[in-house]
Write a protein that holds these residues in place. Sequence first.
Motif, PDB file in Angstrom:
ATOM      1  N   GLY A   1       0.492   9.906   6.298  1.00 53.24           N
ATOM      2  CA  GLY A   1       1.758   9.189   6.129  1.00 53.24           C
ATOM      3  C   GLY A   1       1.718   7.791   6.718  1.00 53.24           C
ATOM      4  O   GLY A   1       0.800   7.016   6.467  1.00 53.24           O
ATOM      5  N   GLY A   2       2.729   7.478   7.529  1.00 52.85           N
ATOM      6  CA  GLY A   2       2.815   6.148   8.148  1.00 52.85           C
ATOM      7  C   GLY A   2       2.232   6.125   9.547  1.00 52.85           C
ATOM      8  O   GLY A   2       2.588   5.266  10.364  1.00 52.85           O
TER       9      GLY A   2
ATOM     10  N   CYS B   1     -13.644   4.906   4.126  1.00 53.63           N
ATOM     11  CA  CYS B   1     -13.907   3.900   5.154  1.00 53.63           C
ATOM     12  C   CYS B   1     -12.609   3.215   5.593  1.00 53.63           C
ATOM     13  O   CYS B   1     -12.558   2.017   5.822  1.00 53.63           O
TER      14      CYS B   1
ATOM     15  N   PHE C   1     -16.344   8.731  -6.066  1.00 50.40           N
ATOM     16  CA  PHE C   1     -16.468  10.100  -6.562  1.00 50.40           C
ATOM     17  C   PHE C   1     -15.262  10.404  -7.440  1.00 50.40           C
ATOM     18  O   PHE C   1     -14.126  10.097  -7.063  1.00 50.40           O
TER      19      PHE C   1
ATOM     20  N   LYS D   1     -15.567   4.173  -1.962  1.00 45.66           N
ATOM     21  CA  LYS D   1     -15.512   3.303  -3.153  1.00 45.66           C
ATOM     22  C   LYS D   1     -15.111   1.884  -2.765  1.00 45.66           C
ATOM     23  O   LYS D   1     -15.394   0.942  -3.477  1.00 45.66           O
ATOM     24  N   ALA D   2     -14.433   1.723  -1.630  1.00 49.22           N
ATOM     25  CA  ALA D   2     -14.063   0.379  -1.165  1.00 49.22           C
ATOM     26  C   ALA D   2     -14.128   0.347   0.358  1.00 49.22           C
ATOM     27  O   ALA D   2     -13.953   1.365   1.026  1.00 49.22           O
TER      28      ALA D   2
ATOM     29  N   SER E   1      -2.349   5.270  14.115  1.00 49.78           N
ATOM     30  CA  SER E   1      -1.915   5.786  15.418  1.00 49.78           C
ATOM     31  C   SER E   1      -2.600   7.105  15.753  1.00 49.78           C
ATOM     32  O   SER E   1      -3.048   7.312  16.874  1.00 49.78           O
TER      33      SER E   1
ATOM     34  N   CYS F   1       0.854  -1.193   0.000  1.00 45.56           N
ATOM     35  CA  CYS F   1       0.000   0.000   0.000  1.00 45.56           C
ATOM     36  C   CYS F   1       0.886   1.239   0.000  1.00 45.56           C
ATOM     37  O   CYS F   1       2.121   1.134   0.073  1.00 45.56           O
TER      38      CYS F   1
ATOM     39  N   THR G   1       1.118  -2.004   9.012  1.00 47.74           N
ATOM     40  CA  THR G   1       1.814  -2.909   9.922  1.00 47.74           C
ATOM     41  C   THR G   1       0.997  -3.116  11.196  1.00 47.74           C
ATOM     42  O   THR G   1       0.922  -4.228  11.719  1.00 47.74           O
ATOM     43  N   GLY G   2       0.435  -2.036  11.718  1.00 51.03           N
ATOM     44  CA  GLY G   2      -0.400  -2.177  12.907  1.00 51.03           C
ATOM     45  C   GLY G   2       0.326  -1.916  14.208  1.00 51.03           C
ATOM     46  O   GLY G   2       0.107  -2.609  15.196  1.00 51.03           O
ATOM     47  N   LEU G   3       1.163  -0.893  14.231  1.00 48.06           N
ATOM     48  CA  LEU G   3       1.852  -0.526  15.470  1.00 48.06           C
ATOM     49  C   LEU G   3       1.573   0.936  15.804  1.00 48.06           C
ATOM     50  O   LEU G   3       1.231   1.735  14.917  1.00 48.06           O
TER      51      LEU G   3
ATOM     52  N   SER H   1      -5.686   1.033   4.558  1.00 49.96           N
ATOM     53  CA  SER H   1      -5.471   0.938   6.009  1.00 49.96           C
ATOM     54  C   SER H   1      -5.296  -0.511   6.465  1.00 49.96           C
ATOM     55  O   SER H   1      -4.590  -0.780   7.432  1.00 49.96           O
TER      56      SER H   1
ATOM     57  N   GLY I   1      -1.359   6.777  10.212  1.00 52.32           N
ATOM     58  CA  GLY I   1      -2.809   6.950  10.122  1.00 52.32           C
ATOM     59  C   GLY I   1      -3.599   6.254  11.218  1.00 52.32           C
ATOM     60  O   GLY I   1      -4.530   6.825  11.787  1.00 52.32           O
TER      61      GLY I   1
ATOM     62  N   LEU J   1      -9.176   6.692   9.056  1.00 57.37           N
ATOM     63  CA  LEU J   1      -9.646   8.049   9.357  1.00 57.37           C
ATOM     64  C   LEU J   1     -11.143   8.193   9.157  1.00 57.37           C
ATOM     65  O   LEU J   1     -11.821   8.881   9.939  1.00 57.37           O
TER      66      LEU J   1
END
Length: 398
Positions: A96-97, A127, A293, A150-151, A101, A68, A162-164, A158, A99, A130
């Motif tokens: 950025g990296g 969705c 959109f 749209k998705a 957090s 991504c 990584t999820g930290l 998102s 989102g 954020l």
Amino acid sequence: MQRRQFLRHAGTMLALASTATLAGCARQAIVPNAKPTVPPRAAQLASGVAELAPVRAEVDRITGVYVCTRPFRAAGPRIELEKFGNKAVVHNYGHGGSGWSLSWGSSTLAVRMAQATGVRELGVIGCGALGLTSALLAQRAGMSVRIYAKALPPDVFSMRATGLWTPDSRICDAQHAAEFGDRWETMARTSYAMYQSMLGLPGDPIEWIDGYHLLDTTQGQQKDTVSDEPEYGDLSDRISDLGPQSVTLPVGSTPFPQPARRFSIMMFNITSYARMLISDFQLAGGKIIVREFNHPRELQALPEHTLINATGYGARALFNDESIIPVRGQTARLIPQPEVNYALNARGLSMVPRRDGVLVQVMGDTGNFNNSDLTPNRAASEAAVRQLADIMATMRST
Ligand SMILES: Cc1cc2nc3c(=O)[nH]c(=O)nc-3n(C[C@H](O)[C@H](O)[C@H](O)COP(=O)(O)OP(=O)(O)OC[C@H]3O[C@@H](n4cnc5c(N)ncnc54)[C@H](O)[C@@H]3O)c2cc1C
């Protein structure tokens, strides 16, 4: 500088040395609802030494390679109101990296701006991290909310993070850090507090884990920045009072043959976390409409007069905002191992023990800045997994 790089990439904001004793280092696998498991190659170590289950780093255990783009803006995320015809659009993009957090803090600011327009009905475009947090916070503020996107997860960027807890990862460049610092700190503190209220929930959407950053004593100082990326803002010292401090562990106190820095960090189990956010939104009466959109004028047809724009990298095309630079990132996921309950940073690799897969990521590689190519490079991920296997092979057991 090595410390800075470690902090930024491992996401540990908290590197001041602590005097914690090693007796407190060992961490048992705490896996609610999981059967007790025997690590495949149990590390048998002197008492008081951390016991860490080895990762089964085998390329045929890769369940997916995900790419991504981080929506980077040199000045930091855009959180401001703009008028389009009869619509008030509150922008909430460009994180950025960071989102996930910063999501709760950033969306708190965006929702306040939306509330100030006086409406009771809100449309949220997007969705991802954020959009979902904006929608939930607006509901909690008493608004009726519809999401247009749209998705939906799992098909949004998102879900490939990584999820930290990495609140200052590629969040602005060094030149803008001072100007952006106060707002960033407010967002980081708001998000941090919100995440503490989500610990211990079913499915463990958020949990604290320990991590080990192996210190390479042979290669000297590592460079702080990726050579083809700008110098990023380092804001971590502003929140160094939050959470546990990291501590340097000498050789002999972990299963690894080199000294290590142990840190504690929040991990987002994104699969269960996103599912929780969506179902909370829907349970509170929220509606989701799948819709793309292609131009801001299409927003005029929506029934809501106030909208929050949380389209992430999509805002570049939709709002013609070329200040958003894509920074490509790739992770490989291995079959989950509940007994692996620690993160690892070593030899330019990061391993994160998420519940939905053990993530393996190359850190510090070049060619990602201003690169929107979403084609997975499987060979690179396989090489990373093999390198992780080499690290695992150095773990002590008797
Ligand atoms: C490899 C990698 C690792 C990362 N790791 C972390 C991490 O550990 N911690 C962290 O905090 N952050 C991390 N990030 C950053 C984080 O993933 C992003 O900052 C975050 O996903 C941005 O979320 P978003 O909601 O703004 O965008 P997105 O997730 O991209 O969501 C945008 C939404 O808008 C919709 N949309 C877009 N355009 C349109 C349109 N024209 N019309 C209608 N809908 C539209 C999309 O369909 C989607 O629903 C990482 C990023 C990468 C690339």
